[in-house]
Design an enzyme around this catalytic site. Structure first.
Site, PDB file in Angstrom:
ATOM      1  N   HIS A  19       0.853  -1.195   0.000  1.00  0.00           N
ATOM      2  CA  HIS A  19       0.000   0.000   0.000  1.00  0.00           C
ATOM      3  C   HIS A  19       0.888   1.243   0.000  1.00  0.00           C
ATOM      4  CE1 HIS A  19      -2.841   3.082   1.161  1.00  0.00           C
ATOM      5  NE2 HIS A  19      -3.795   2.262   0.756  1.00  0.00           N
ATOM      6  N   GLU A  68      -4.005   2.072  -7.341  1.00  0.00           N
ATOM      7  CA  GLU A  68      -4.392   3.202  -6.487  1.00  0.00           C
ATOM      8  C   GLU A  68      -3.475   4.389  -6.751  1.00  0.00           C
ATOM      9  OE1 GLU A  68      -6.597   2.065  -2.715  1.00  0.00           O
ATOM     10  OE2 GLU A  68      -4.496   1.741  -2.231  1.00  0.00           O
TER      11      GLU A  68
HETATM   12  P1  13P Z   1      -9.548   6.459  -0.058  1.00  0.00           P
HETATM   13  O1  13P Z   1     -10.692   5.607  -0.463  1.00  0.00           O
HETATM   14  O2  13P Z   1      -9.691   7.102   1.280  1.00  0.00           O
HETATM   15  O3  13P Z   1      -9.178   7.436  -1.153  1.00  0.00           O
HETATM   16  O4  13P Z   1      -8.287   5.510   0.099  1.00  0.00           O
HETATM   17  C1  13P Z   1      -7.951   4.622  -0.890  1.00  0.00           C
HETATM   18  C2  13P Z   1      -6.986   3.680  -0.321  1.00  0.00           C
HETATM   19  O5  13P Z   1      -5.847   4.015  -0.052  1.00  0.00           O
HETATM   20  C3  13P Z   1      -7.470   2.306  -0.030  1.00  0.00           C
HETATM   21  O6  13P Z   1      -6.422   1.454   0.237  1.00  0.00           O
END
Ligand code: 13P
Length: 248
Positions: free
Chosen positions: A91, A161
């Site tokens: 992450h 992400e």
């Molecule tokens: P948000 O949904 O708060 O933008 O975060 C995304 C995230 O990092 C999920 O792992």
């Protein structure tokens, strides 16, 4: 569709955690929806979901070490013993805290060795005009998957992400068009790393500013298999709205 709820450190008390588990079960009753909840480790270890609910638990992060003299580390085996069947790996918030691509690759191997389904998170900090961000995504995927055997590679879920969208509201999320383009690109990179019938079967998720109001649009048009949701999954009132909007 797979919904992975990353509670991050937003959820700190058991009452709220239990409420979110109940909502997760409700969400999993929607047609073709599976739910994975990623609570903070101490809460994960005291929560339970029961069988055949369509809900599972994930570690938000696992240690790159196996057991031993490593104070404070949560190993893949310990998470599996606590009931996790998935593990987020790489992450961006863990990468910002020091996880290099090499550490991410080690964690991936630890997760697989304990039969945890890894959710490998990749994403660029920003988008440049020359497509360097695509090279970064490729690098993150290749350095993580290349050391693995073919059948292990096929078990990994990819969560795209982009860092520039994380933590923002729905208006800052990627457009469905740009996400569709990125999903295709990720599948192309995966096709080089996976063999014949497994290529094309990898679950690809999107995360970053996913909220109840934009999930349906992204789900319909962007070619992803689900979502990795942060802040909107940690607030019971907002999380409940996903079930409503996906059922509608
Ligand atoms: P948000 O949904 O708060 O933008 O975060 C995304 C995230 O990092 C999920 O792992």
């Amino acid at each position: 569709m797979l919904i992975v709820a990353n509670w991050k450190a937003y959820v700190e008390d058991l009452a709220r955690a239990k409420k979110l588990v109940a909502l997760g079960k409700k969400l999993a009753r929607a047609d073709k929806v599976s739910v994975v909840l990623a609570p903070p480790a101490p809460l994960l270890s005291v929560l339970s979901i029961g069988r055949k609910t369509g809900v599972a638990f994930a570690a938000q992060d696992i240690s790159a070490t196996a057991g031993g003299a490593y104070t404070g580390e949560g190993t893949a085996q310990a998470f599996a013993a606590a009931g996790a069947t998935y593990a987020l790996v790489g992450h961006s918030e863990r990468r910002a805290a020091g996880d290099t691509d090499a550490v991410v690759a080690e964690k991936l191997a630890r997760a697989l060795a304990q039969d945890l389904v890894p959710v490998l998170c990749v994403g660029e900090k920003e988008r440049d005009g020359e497509g360097r961000y695509l090279a970064r995504i490729r690098e993150e995927i290749v350095t993580a998957l290349e050391p693995l055997e073919l059948r292990e590679r096929a078990r990994v879920i990819i969560a795209y992400e982009p860092l520039w969208a994380i933590g923002k509201d729905a208006s800052a999320a990627i457009s469905a068009n740009d996400l569709a383009e990125m999903t295709l690109y990720i599948r192309k990179v995966l096709a080089e790393l996976l063999s014949g019938r497994n290529a094309g079967r990898t679950t690809v998720l999107y995360g970053g500013a996913v909220e109840p109001e934009n999930i349906r649009g992204l789900a319909a048009d962007a070619g992803v298999d689900g979502f990795l949701i942060g802040h909107a999954s940690a607030d019971p009132a907002v999380f409940a709205a996903f079930a409503k909007n996906l059922a509608a």
